[in-house]
Design a protein around this motif. Structure first.
Motif, PDB file in Angstrom:
ATOM      1  N   LEU A 159     -35.720 -77.924 -53.688  1.00  0.00           N
ATOM      2  CA  LEU A 159     -35.819 -77.320 -54.394  1.00  0.00           C
ATOM      3  C   LEU A 159     -37.368 -76.685 -54.426  1.00  0.00           C
ATOM      4  O   LEU A 159     -36.619 -74.762 -54.517  1.00  0.00           O
ATOM      5  N   GLN A 160     -38.453 -76.534 -54.070  1.00  0.00           N
ATOM      6  CA  GLN A 160     -39.389 -75.910 -54.122  1.00  0.00           C
ATOM      7  C   GLN A 160     -39.522 -75.866 -53.270  1.00  0.00           C
ATOM      8  O   GLN A 160     -40.521 -76.877 -52.540  1.00  0.00           O
TER       9      GLN A 160
ATOM     10  N   SER B 180     -38.469 -70.030 -53.232  1.00  0.00           N
ATOM     11  CA  SER B 180     -37.266 -70.922 -54.532  1.00  0.00           C
ATOM     12  C   SER B 180     -36.001 -71.507 -53.682  1.00  0.00           C
ATOM     13  O   SER B 180     -35.372 -70.652 -52.778  1.00  0.00           O
TER      14      SER B 180
ATOM     15  N   HIS C 154     -33.613 -71.527 -55.412  1.00  0.00           N
ATOM     16  CA  HIS C 154     -32.585 -71.356 -55.936  1.00  0.00           C
ATOM     17  C   HIS C 154     -32.985 -69.819 -54.567  1.00  0.00           C
ATOM     18  O   HIS C 154     -31.606 -69.292 -55.224  1.00  0.00           O
TER      19      HIS C 154
ATOM     20  N   THR D 196     -33.454 -82.915 -55.308  1.00  0.00           N
ATOM     21  CA  THR D 196     -34.277 -83.064 -56.040  1.00  0.00           C
ATOM     22  C   THR D 196     -34.921 -84.160 -56.651  1.00  0.00           C
ATOM     23  O   THR D 196     -34.422 -84.792 -55.912  1.00  0.00           O
TER      24      THR D 196
ATOM     25  N   ALA E  99     -36.482 -82.762 -60.688  1.00  0.00           N
ATOM     26  CA  ALA E  99     -35.789 -81.034 -61.655  1.00  0.00           C
ATOM     27  C   ALA E  99     -35.564 -81.140 -63.021  1.00  0.00           C
ATOM     28  O   ALA E  99     -34.469 -82.623 -63.154  1.00  0.00           O
TER      29      ALA E  99
ATOM     30  N   GLU F 130     -32.879 -77.122 -66.291  1.00  0.00           N
ATOM     31  CA  GLU F 130     -32.091 -75.976 -66.766  1.00  0.00           C
ATOM     32  C   GLU F 130     -32.473 -75.653 -65.337  1.00  0.00           C
ATOM     33  O   GLU F 130     -31.670 -74.558 -65.006  1.00  0.00           O
ATOM     34  N   GLN F 131     -33.071 -76.347 -63.940  1.00  0.00           N
ATOM     35  CA  GLN F 131     -33.347 -75.888 -62.475  1.00  0.00           C
ATOM     36  C   GLN F 131     -31.805 -76.099 -62.052  1.00  0.00           C
ATOM     37  O   GLN F 131     -31.364 -75.567 -60.817  1.00  0.00           O
TER      38      GLN F 131
ATOM     39  N   ARG G  41     -29.448 -74.161 -63.759  1.00  0.00           N
ATOM     40  CA  ARG G  41     -29.461 -72.875 -62.647  1.00  0.00           C
ATOM     41  C   ARG G  41     -28.497 -72.399 -60.864  1.00  0.00           C
ATOM     42  O   ARG G  41     -27.972 -71.708 -60.653  1.00  0.00           O
TER      43      ARG G  41
END
Ligand SMILES: [Fe+2]
Ligand SMILES: [Fe+2]
Length: 340
Positions: free
Chosen positions: A68-69, A74, A76, A97, A100, A103-104, A107
């Motif tokens: 995720l990061q 990102s 995303h 994750t 996470a 919201e993440q 998304r």
């Protein structure tokens, strides 16, 4: 759709599935690599988002594990880039994750994530999921390949007559120009585009002597040509993904007053997507050179289609939107750019 040719899937002798692990933590990459290689998968790993995109572009894998990061981007935004590219829009992506937020996750769902995997992983859970996702990718490949073959076939049929080469692709393009000005969702646009690409597929059954005849056709020859909407529908009917596009194939020569063929359908029984493709089809036929006449000007084509609208055959709103769409394209084209 990209012109990149999908590789022919080989379900009988499935090659080793290729998995890409994208995570900036070497320990996570190593653990996943060990587990997956142990189960017979070919694993590649990268630590940044840019490296991931470069690698996916160069050699699309069958499955991606995506952190995720990442240090540079990102997860995303990487997922978004994967989904935006036609060659990888169906690639399964599992987001890794740790902590996470919901919201993440939401998304990621919105962007088309396939699944989530929480760190640390439980191998018992990981491997069955990987197996089913790899299977999903094989189905997606088979689907893409089948669709690619049909598009190729449709192009080949257009190319039988040098005057109609590229016809179906242009009809799809005009139809989309019009539909984008109206209120259609993305799925309907996709279905309409497919219908437009395949609308004349049934001409495969029309002999060259009739299809390429320069002079006027006899009533019998016209009857042969007029079967193409039905033949095309029958050829495509077994393909479930094309099902919603079939009305376009079958009804693209119908008229609003019921005087068209093959079924004499009229008015409300002709969906707007069909009416759009019908006008796009006629417009392209009129504005390209045919064996029996040179290409007509855009204005003459509008006038002729306008006559048809007044006769009650075609949809006047579609014609107006086509004129507006063409005018918009023209205003965006630099004045000295060559005609294409
Ligand atoms: Fe046709
Ligand atoms: Fe056509």
């Amino acid at each position: 759709m990209s012109d990149r040719r999908p590789e022919r899937p080989s379900p009988a002798a499935s090659p080793v599935a290729r998995i890409l692990v994208v995570d900036d933590e070497p320990s996570v990459r190593m653990l996943l690599r060990r587990l997956l290689e142990h189960s017979g998968y070919a694993v590649a790993e990268v630590g940044t988002g840019e490296d991931a995109l470069e690698r996916i572009r160069r050699a699309p894998p069958d499955l991606v594990f995506l952190d995720l990061q990442l240090p540079d981007r990102s997860g995303h935004s990487i997922l978004e880039a994967i989904r935006a590219e036609p060659a990888t829009r169906l690639l399964p992506v599992v987001m890794l994750t740790g902590l996470a937020t919901s919201e993440q996750k939401v998304r990621a769902y919105e962007l088309g994530v396939t699944d989530f995997l929480a760190k640390p992983f439980a191998p018992d859970e990981l491997l069955p999921r990987v197996r089913s996702l790899v299977l999903l990718k094989q189905f997606a490949d088979e689907h893409e390949y089948a669709e690619h073959m049909i598009v190729t076939l449709a192009r080949t049929i257009d190319a039988r007559d040098p005057y109609t080469a590229g016809h179906s692709a242009r009809v799809a393009e005009y139809a989309l120009l019009v539909a984008r000005r109206m209120d259609f969702d993305a799925t309907t646009l996709l279905e309409m585009r497919r219908g437009a690409l395949f609308h004349d597929l049934g001409k495969i059954a029309v002999p060259d002597a009739v299809l390429l005849k320069p002079g006027p056709l006899t009533a019998e020859e016209r009857g042969v040509i007029q079967k193409h909407p039905v033949v095309g529908t029958e050829l495509l009917a077994p393909m479930k993904t094309i099902l919603k596009s079939l009305p376009i194939v079958r009804f693209h020569h119908e008229r609003l007053d019921g005087s068209g063929y093959p079924d004499g359908r009229s008015g409300a029984d002709l969906p707007l997507t069909v009416r759009i493709v019908t006008v796009a089809d006629i417009y392209d036929a009129l504005t390209t050179t045919r064996v029996y006449r040179p290409a007509l000007s855009r204005e003459t084509a509008y006038e002729m289609i306008g006559d048809g609208v007044r006769n009650g055959w075609w949809d006047g709103e579609v014609l107006r939107e086509l004129q507006a769409a063409n005018a918009e394209v023209e205003s965006e084209t630099p004045p000295d750019s060559p005609d294409v």
